[in-house]
Design a protein around this motif. Structure first.
Motif, PDB file in Angstrom:
ATOM      1  N   ALA A 422       0.994  -1.213  -0.242  1.00  0.00           N
ATOM      2  CA  ALA A 422      -0.169   0.097  -0.280  1.00  0.00           C
ATOM      3  C   ALA A 422       1.368   1.543  -0.107  1.00  0.00           C
ATOM      4  CB  ALA A 422      -0.487  -0.015   1.221  1.00  0.00           C
ATOM      5  N   GLY A 423       2.160   0.992  -0.652  1.00  0.00           N
ATOM      6  CA  GLY A 423       3.058   1.916  -0.273  1.00  0.00           C
ATOM      7  C   GLY A 423       3.445   2.776   0.185  1.00  0.00           C
ATOM      8  N   ARG A 424       3.477   1.664   1.310  1.00  0.00           N
ATOM      9  CA  ARG A 424       4.751   2.290   2.079  1.00  0.00           C
ATOM     10  C   ARG A 424       5.690   1.069   2.760  1.00  0.00           C
ATOM     11  NH1 ARG A 424       3.824   6.167   5.316  1.00  0.00           N
ATOM     12  NH2 ARG A 424       4.456   5.685   7.384  1.00  0.00           N
ATOM     13  N   LEU A 425       6.654   0.959   2.745  1.00  0.00           N
ATOM     14  CA  LEU A 425       7.653  -0.193   2.887  1.00  0.00           C
ATOM     15  C   LEU A 425       7.230  -1.177   4.096  1.00  0.00           C
ATOM     16  CD1 LEU A 425      11.411   1.462   2.516  1.00  0.00           C
ATOM     17  CD2 LEU A 425      10.153  -0.235   0.873  1.00  0.00           C
ATOM     18  N   THR A 426       7.389  -1.778   4.720  1.00  0.00           N
ATOM     19  CA  THR A 426       7.104  -2.822   5.762  1.00  0.00           C
ATOM     20  C   THR A 426       8.389  -2.976   6.781  1.00  0.00           C
ATOM     21  OG1 THR A 426       8.008  -4.840   4.811  1.00  0.00           O
ATOM     22  CG2 THR A 426       5.482  -3.980   4.354  1.00  0.00           C
ATOM     23  N   PHE A 427       9.054  -2.039   6.488  1.00  0.00           N
ATOM     24  CA  PHE A 427      10.508  -2.115   7.513  1.00  0.00           C
ATOM     25  C   PHE A 427      10.154  -1.060   8.451  1.00  0.00           C
ATOM     26  CE2 PHE A 427      14.308  -0.622   9.033  1.00  0.00           C
ATOM     27  CZ  PHE A 427      15.061  -1.144   9.087  1.00  0.00           C
ATOM     28  N   PRO A 428      10.694  -1.364   9.319  1.00  0.00           N
ATOM     29  CA  PRO A 428       9.673   0.141  10.842  1.00  0.00           C
ATOM     30  C   PRO A 428      10.163   0.891  11.186  1.00  0.00           C
ATOM     31  CG  PRO A 428      11.147  -2.428  11.767  1.00  0.00           C
ATOM     32  CD  PRO A 428      11.085  -2.105  10.212  1.00  0.00           C
ATOM     33  N   VAL A 429       9.283   1.596  11.088  1.00  0.00           N
ATOM     34  CA  VAL A 429       9.102   3.001  10.964  1.00  0.00           C
ATOM     35  C   VAL A 429      10.007   3.572  12.118  1.00  0.00           C
ATOM     36  CG1 VAL A 429       7.751   5.221  10.870  1.00  0.00           C
ATOM     37  CG2 VAL A 429       6.817   3.357   9.519  1.00  0.00           C
ATOM     38  N   ASP A 430      10.294   3.135  12.970  1.00  0.00           N
ATOM     39  CA  ASP A 430      11.131   4.180  13.765  1.00  0.00           C
ATOM     40  C   ASP A 430      12.212   3.608  13.820  1.00  0.00           C
ATOM     41  OD1 ASP A 430      10.597   0.886  14.538  1.00  0.00           O
ATOM     42  OD2 ASP A 430      10.603   1.467  17.202  1.00  0.00           O
ATOM     43  N   VAL A 431      12.587   2.514  13.184  1.00  0.00           N
ATOM     44  CA  VAL A 431      14.049   1.483  12.999  1.00  0.00           C
ATOM     45  C   VAL A 431      14.318   2.605  11.667  1.00  0.00           C
ATOM     46  CG1 VAL A 431      16.054   0.633  12.420  1.00  0.00           C
ATOM     47  CG2 VAL A 431      13.658  -0.237  13.901  1.00  0.00           C
ATOM     48  N   LEU A 432      13.706   3.299  10.665  1.00  0.00           N
ATOM     49  CA  LEU A 432      13.751   3.918   9.638  1.00  0.00           C
ATOM     50  C   LEU A 432      14.334   4.826   9.570  1.00  0.00           C
ATOM     51  CD1 LEU A 432      14.131   4.644   7.043  1.00  0.00           C
ATOM     52  CD2 LEU A 432      11.956   3.951   6.200  1.00  0.00           C
ATOM     53  N   ARG A 433      14.034   5.569  10.782  1.00  0.00           N
ATOM     54  CA  ARG A 433      13.275   7.023  11.206  1.00  0.00           C
ATOM     55  C   ARG A 433      14.929   7.071  12.132  1.00  0.00           C
ATOM     56  NH1 ARG A 433      11.005   7.351   7.823  1.00  0.00           N
ATOM     57  NH2 ARG A 433       8.926   8.524   7.458  1.00  0.00           N
ATOM     58  N   GLN A 434      15.438   6.220  12.219  1.00  0.00           N
ATOM     59  CA  GLN A 434      16.634   6.125  13.777  1.00  0.00           C
ATOM     60  C   GLN A 434      18.254   6.450  12.204  1.00  0.00           C
ATOM     61  OE1 GLN A 434      17.195   7.399  16.494  1.00  0.00           O
ATOM     62  NE2 GLN A 434      19.052   7.053  16.661  1.00  0.00           N
ATOM     63  N   ARG A 435      17.475   4.984  11.817  1.00  0.00           N
ATOM     64  CA  ARG A 435      19.187   5.331  11.100  1.00  0.00           C
ATOM     65  C   ARG A 435      18.726   6.806   9.459  1.00  0.00           C
ATOM     66  NH1 ARG A 435      19.135   2.309  14.456  1.00  0.00           N
ATOM     67  NH2 ARG A 435      19.869   0.308  14.538  1.00  0.00           N
ATOM     68  N   GLN A 436      17.831   6.779   8.903  1.00  0.00           N
ATOM     69  CA  GLN A 436      17.554   8.292   7.971  1.00  0.00           C
ATOM     70  C   GLN A 436      19.158   9.366   9.687  1.00  0.00           C
ATOM     71  OE1 GLN A 436      14.060   8.565   7.719  1.00  0.00           O
ATOM     72  NE2 GLN A 436      14.553   8.923   5.260  1.00  0.00           N
ATOM     73  N   SER A 437      18.569   9.286  10.394  1.00  0.00           N
ATOM     74  CA  SER A 437      19.131  10.654  10.815  1.00  0.00           C
ATOM     75  C   SER A 437      20.885   9.711  11.511  1.00  0.00           C
ATOM     76  CB  SER A 437      18.920  10.569  12.362  1.00  0.00           C
ATOM     77  OG  SER A 437      19.049  11.514  12.870  1.00  0.00           O
ATOM     78  N   GLU A 438      20.504   9.062  11.170  1.00  0.00           N
ATOM     79  CA  GLU A 438      22.087   8.408  11.881  1.00  0.00           C
ATOM     80  C   GLU A 438      23.324   8.663  10.636  1.00  0.00           C
ATOM     81  OE1 GLU A 438      21.132   4.692  15.007  1.00  0.00           O
ATOM     82  OE2 GLU A 438      21.745   4.209  13.110  1.00  0.00           O
ATOM     83  N   LEU A 439      22.245   8.556   9.266  1.00  0.00           N
ATOM     84  CA  LEU A 439      23.297   8.423   7.468  1.00  0.00           C
ATOM     85  C   LEU A 439      23.010  10.183   7.504  1.00  0.00           C
ATOM     86  CD1 LEU A 439      23.709   7.049   5.391  1.00  0.00           C
ATOM     87  CD2 LEU A 439      21.359   7.898   4.476  1.00  0.00           C
ATOM     88  N   ALA A 440      22.053  11.396   7.739  1.00  0.00           N
ATOM     89  CA  ALA A 440      22.886  12.007   7.752  1.00  0.00           C
ATOM     90  C   ALA A 440      23.723  12.789   8.435  1.00  0.00           C
ATOM     91  CB  ALA A 440      21.426  13.092   8.658  1.00  0.00           C
ATOM     92  N   ALA A 441      24.042  11.795  10.149  1.00  0.00           N
ATOM     93  CA  ALA A 441      25.231  12.620  10.623  1.00  0.00           C
ATOM     94  C   ALA A 441      27.089  12.162  10.328  1.00  0.00           C
ATOM     95  CB  ALA A 441      24.710  12.150  12.109  1.00  0.00           C
ATOM     96  N   SER A 442      26.710  10.630   9.790  1.00  0.00           N
ATOM     97  CA  SER A 442      27.584   9.990   9.121  1.00  0.00           C
ATOM     98  C   SER A 442      28.372  10.307   7.805  1.00  0.00           C
ATOM     99  CB  SER A 442      27.410   8.495   8.383  1.00  0.00           C
ATOM    100  OG  SER A 442      27.902   8.149   7.693  1.00  0.00           O
ATOM    101  N   ALA A 443      26.771  11.017   7.127  1.00  0.00           N
ATOM    102  CA  ALA A 443      27.636  12.263   5.885  1.00  0.00           C
ATOM    103  C   ALA A 443      28.562  13.684   6.674  1.00  0.00           C
ATOM    104  CB  ALA A 443      26.072  12.290   4.858  1.00  0.00           C
TER     105      ALA A 443
END
Length: 457
Positions: A422-443
């Motif tokens: 239904a247009g949304r990844l099944t990957f856990p949303v809270d984990v994804l948001r945390q990893r996005q934040s960590e990726l931005a800091a990594s870059a």
């Protein structure tokens, strides 16, 4: 053993024996397609209603550097050569294991989100086994079917060391992966070797690397981006083909500057060639090879390559490859004095082949993915036909190739497991948001360590 039925609005199978069907069904048992047709009459544990969707094989991205996704768009206006200066000569050297994990995790989720079910991850910033292991951790966590191509860094030559062009692929690292977690070729994540190849290494290193790949029964893949006079081993691919050192187990990326005899030799040797058209049109390069490969009767595969420069959307890559091939065919026909074509010289189905069957063949996965064929893995995507940019659908093939984009992907199934619904990844949303934040800091940390500033628009 779970059984699933997909009730399709339109089905584009990419299997000539099945064809394109309306109101058809796909029967899946666990991770495998077992039947495709009308009114299968199966009793299933789950029925997926895709009556208003176009159902098709998942796309195969035959060449992408997932670790770079944290640097998206930083090189959109780079001139020739700046990628090598900024990425390989600088930023890549500041990556550690966790940086690779984050890049591969967000990068592979992006691919799934955009309808890619299989990718070759050309991971060529690796300095340690731990960095490779963390890269693989991310691929296994997301569910993307991946050929993990183990590569090495290209740092500036140290004052007391050898240039990277004279250093063979690290046997101990590849052996550790091959005899460990990636020992099987039947898993969802499998191993390959991303070697330097003749454009970037000496003949002795090329031969040694290919021998190691054959010994471990691994696909090998190499970049070919240089003009002949700039190659470490000029005419190296021609020599490899002539001496029988490459075949279908070897993949060559780009190859824009190949002369006719060199390209013909590698095609006749059954090596695969992967153009990455968006990147190649961006740079000061010879024409992408899709038209020349077609002229030789070869089936191209395509990929996105480097997200610091271009989009990672495989629909855009497919459309660019098709439009370029059409433009070249029309241009050459006009220059040769031919009458105008009465129908397009490059058909839309060909482009979808490049993005499915062509990629699967290049990755030695053609018996597992690339078409909706009974016996193959259930790697399936569904596009919403009601989206404004697709509606109304008159020909589902044209809608896929000429109109669709990553945003139209409603559902993604890989190995029989739903990874987007239904247009949304099944990957856990809270984990994804945390990893996005960590990726931005990594870059940010990597660019700060490399004293790199993004060019102002």
């Amino acid at each position: 053993m779970k059984q699933t039925t997909i009730k399709c609005g339109w089905l584009v199978s990419m299997d000539d024996r099945i064809g394109d069907l309306k109101d058809a069904e796909i029967l899946i048992r666990d991770s495998q397609i077992v039947a495709v047709g009308h009114d299968l009459g199966a009793t299933s544990d789950e029925v997926i209603d895709a009556g208003d969707m176009i159902v098709m094989p998942g796309l195969v991205n035959a060449h992408i550097h997932l670790w770079q996704c944290g640097l998206r768009g930083i090189g959109s206006e780079w001139a020739v050569g700046e990628y090598f200066v900024h990425i390989h000569g600088n930023l890549a050297t500041h990556y550690g294991p966790e940086d690779n994990y984050l890049g591969n995790l967000i990068g592979s989720l992006t691919q799934i989100d955009g309808g890619v079910t299989t990718a070759l991850d050309w991971c060529h910033n690796l300095k340690s086994l731990e960095q490779a292991e963390r890269s693989i951790d991310a691929l296994e966590e997301t569910g993307l079917r991946t050929v993990f191509a183990h590569g090495t860094t290209k740092p500036p030559t140290p004052p007391d060391g050898l240039p990277y062009s004279q250093i063979p692929h690290p046997r101990e690292r590849v052996e550790a992966l091959r005899k460990g977690r990636l020992a099987s070729d039947r898993g969802r994540v499998t191993l390959a070797m991303a070697i330097l190849g003749p454009h970037y290494s000496t003949w002795d290193v090329v031969v040694q690397d290919l021998a190691l790949a054959r010994e471990l029964n691994l696909l090998s893949t190499s970049h070919a981006t240089r003009r002949k006079q700039d190659c470490v081993t000029p005419n190296g691919y021609l020599r490899l083909a002539q001496e029988g050192l490459i075949g279908p187990e070897h993949n060559i990326v780009h190859a824009n500057f190949f002369e006719d005899d060199e390209l013909k030799a590698v095609v006749e040797a059954s090596a695969s060639v992967t153009p990455t058209v968006l990147v190649e049109l961006h740079s000061d390069s010879a024409d992408p090879l899709v038209p020349r490969l077609r002229a030789l009767g070869a089936l191209p595969s395509i990929g996105n390559d480097v997200e610091p420069i271009v989009s990672g959307d495989m629909f855009r890559e497919m459309q660019a490859a098709l439009l370029h091939a059409r433009q070249v065919a029309n241009r050459d026909n006009r220059r040769g004095g031919g009458a105008p074509f009465r129908i397009s010289p490059v058909r839309s189905r060909e482009a979808l082949q490049w993005a499915t069957i062509g990629g699967a063949r290049a990755l030695r996965l053609e018996n597992r993915v690339g078409s909706l064929t009974p016996g193959k893995k259930a790697d399936i995507i569904m596009l919403r036909s009601t989206d404004l940019n697709l509606f109304p659908v008159h020909n589902p093939l044209y809608s896929i190739v000429e109109q669709a984009n990553a945003g139209n992907v409603d559902t993604v199934m890989i190995d029989g497991v739903i990874r987007k619904r239904a247009g949304r990844l099944t990957f856990p949303v809270d984990v994804l948001r945390q990893r996005q934040s960590e990726l931005a800091a990594s870059a940010e940390r990597i660019m700060r360590a490399g004293d790199f500033t993004v060019l102002a628009a």
